[in-house]
Scaffold this active site. Structure first.
Site, PDB file in Angstrom:
ATOM      1  CG  ASP A  65      40.956  43.557  36.808  1.00  0.00           C
ATOM      2  OD1 ASP A  65      40.943  44.555  35.832  1.00  0.00           O
ATOM      3  OD2 ASP A  65      41.803  43.242  37.511  1.00  0.00           O
ATOM      4  CG  HIS A 110      36.943  46.647  38.270  1.00  0.00           C
ATOM      5  ND1 HIS A 110      38.493  47.167  37.961  1.00  0.00           N
ATOM      6  CD2 HIS A 110      37.085  45.448  38.961  1.00  0.00           C
ATOM      7  CE1 HIS A 110      39.178  45.972  38.257  1.00  0.00           C
ATOM      8  NE2 HIS A 110      38.354  45.312  38.935  1.00  0.00           N
ATOM      9  CD  GLU A 165      44.022  49.613  43.413  1.00  0.00           C
ATOM     10  OE1 GLU A 165      43.688  49.607  44.515  1.00  0.00           O
ATOM     11  OE2 GLU A 165      44.616  48.591  42.716  1.00  0.00           O
ATOM     12  NE  ARG A 213      42.586  49.972  39.314  1.00  0.00           N
ATOM     13  CZ  ARG A 213      43.326  48.712  39.485  1.00  0.00           C
ATOM     14  NH1 ARG A 213      43.036  47.849  39.554  1.00  0.00           N
ATOM     15  NH2 ARG A 213      44.768  49.131  39.344  1.00  0.00           N
ATOM     16  CG  ASP A 247      43.456  44.414  32.895  1.00  0.00           C
ATOM     17  OD1 ASP A 247      43.432  44.218  33.914  1.00  0.00           O
ATOM     18  OD2 ASP A 247      44.411  43.629  32.049  1.00  0.00           O
ATOM     19  CG  ASP A 265      47.842  42.918  36.706  1.00  0.00           C
ATOM     20  OD1 ASP A 265      47.070  42.742  35.503  1.00  0.00           O
ATOM     21  OD2 ASP A 265      47.126  43.476  37.629  1.00  0.00           O
ATOM     22  CB  CYS A 294      50.329  45.573  40.433  1.00  0.00           C
ATOM     23  SG  CYS A 294      49.496  45.658  42.033  1.00  0.00           S
ATOM     24  CE1 TYR A 335      37.478  42.419  40.913  1.00  0.00           C
ATOM     25  CE2 TYR A 335      39.295  41.159  41.730  1.00  0.00           C
ATOM     26  CZ  TYR A 335      38.567  42.131  40.904  1.00  0.00           C
ATOM     27  OH  TYR A 335      39.626  43.156  40.124  1.00  0.00           O
ATOM     28  CD  GLU A 376      43.230  48.869  35.327  1.00  0.00           C
ATOM     29  OE1 GLU A 376      44.732  49.014  35.326  1.00  0.00           O
ATOM     30  OE2 GLU A 376      42.904  48.138  35.986  1.00  0.00           O
ATOM     31  CG  ASN A 378      42.020  46.487  45.859  1.00  0.00           C
ATOM     32  OD1 ASN A 378      41.879  45.269  46.473  1.00  0.00           O
ATOM     33  ND2 ASN A 378      43.008  46.691  45.151  1.00  0.00           N
TER      34      ASN A 378
END
Length: 296
Positions: free
Chosen positions: A87, A114, A189, A159, A89, A60, A124, A46, A116, A212
């Site tokens: 990721d 993924h 999440e 996500r 975002d 982040d 984060c 990942y 989100e 996660n």
């Protein structure tokens, strides 16, 4: 009947790995760590946006670009035969931007991404102060992502960060909407208890779910076997190796500053021969000689 999974596309290999799960999914923060994970027997790796941002010296919060993400994905994918989940975002924009995001990650050799449902600037997932877009906006991004992929097995994972913003029921409702929009898997999440993880899985029987296990966040520490018994197919450890490596670097630099020599750190180091072995150094030299007809 057995077959060589390396003949499959990256997305198909990731799907095969989670079907044999529960899949332990380590975050790898550079291509060499990806090679190490493969050697140690992991089945997939990942690429974390949090690790990528932190390694670039920024928080982040969505500061890095799609190009920076996909360059890192390409280098990582080239270093290992393992399927790479990335990721992505919020998709780097709206639905039409998401089309390009999918195509660039797919071209980079990733097995999937993924997306989100946070609003920009994102945070984060285990920090307070997040906000989320409407479920309709996120569902549109998922539909765009599914439409854009060229390989049918390229993984589109959704996500949802809604649990910490609007509560458990909204996160669950969003997960169902995202599956209806075509998402292959769901990443809920910041669940805050074992009970919440269990309830989420029971409400989505048959869905491919990722848990996660980031450190120092809202979720309790549970092991891969426990998550597998709940029904989760993937268990993510996005920053575990990164955090340990950073602490080791800090300790080493502090000792060097204080003592003026690295000798105290030698027992904790990867040796030159171990590094060269991981890199396949002798193979490069042998091929170079072969290309010159063995005359070097």
């Amino acid at each position: 009947m057995s077959f060589d999974t390396n003949s499959l596309s990256p997305g198909a290999r990731l799907r095969a790995a989670w079907m044999s799960g529960p899949l332990t999914l380590p975050g790898v923060f550079n291509p060499l760590v990806a090679k190490m994970a493969e050697r140690l027997g992991f089945s997939a790796v990942y690429l974390s946006g949090g690790a990528l941002s932190a390694g670039s010296g920024v928080p982040d919060i969505g500061l890095l670009t799609l190009t920076e993400f996909t360059q890192a994905a390409q280098l990582t994918a080239q270093a290992t035969t393992l399927p790479l989940l990335c990721d992505a975002d919020t998709g780097f924009g709206e639905s039409l931007n998401v089309e390009r995001t999918v195509r660039m990650f797919e071209a980079a050799g990733a097995a999937g991404i993924h997306l989100e449902d946070q609003e920009m600037p994102k945070r984060c997932g285990h920090l307070s102060g997040k906000s989320v877009v409407s479920a309709e906006v996120m569902a549109a991004k998922i539909r765009a992502a599914v439409a854009a992929k060229r390989d049918k097995d390229f993984v589109i994972m959704a996500r949802t960060d809604a649990k910490a913003v609007n509560g458990f029921d909204d996160a669950l409702d969003r997960a169902k909407r995202y599956l209806d929009a075509g998402a292959d898997a769901i990443f809920p999440e910041a669940m805050e208890s074992r009970d919440e993880f269990e309830r989420f899985a029971k409400a989505l029987p048959g869905a491919v779910l990722l848990a996660n296990m980031t450190e120092f966040g809202k979720s309790p520490y549970l092991d891969v076997k426990t998550f597998g018994e709940m029904g989760y197919r993937l268990v993510l450890f996005p920053l575990t190796a990164f955090r340990v490596a950073m602490k080791a670097a800090e300790d080493t630099l502090r000792d060097l500053m204080q003592s003026g020599t690295q000798t105290g750190s030698l027992p904790k180091m990867q040796t030159r021969s171990e590094l060269y072995d991981l890199l396949g150094y002798t193979g490069y030299e042998a091929r170079d000689r072969a290309y010159f007809g063995g005359r070097q």
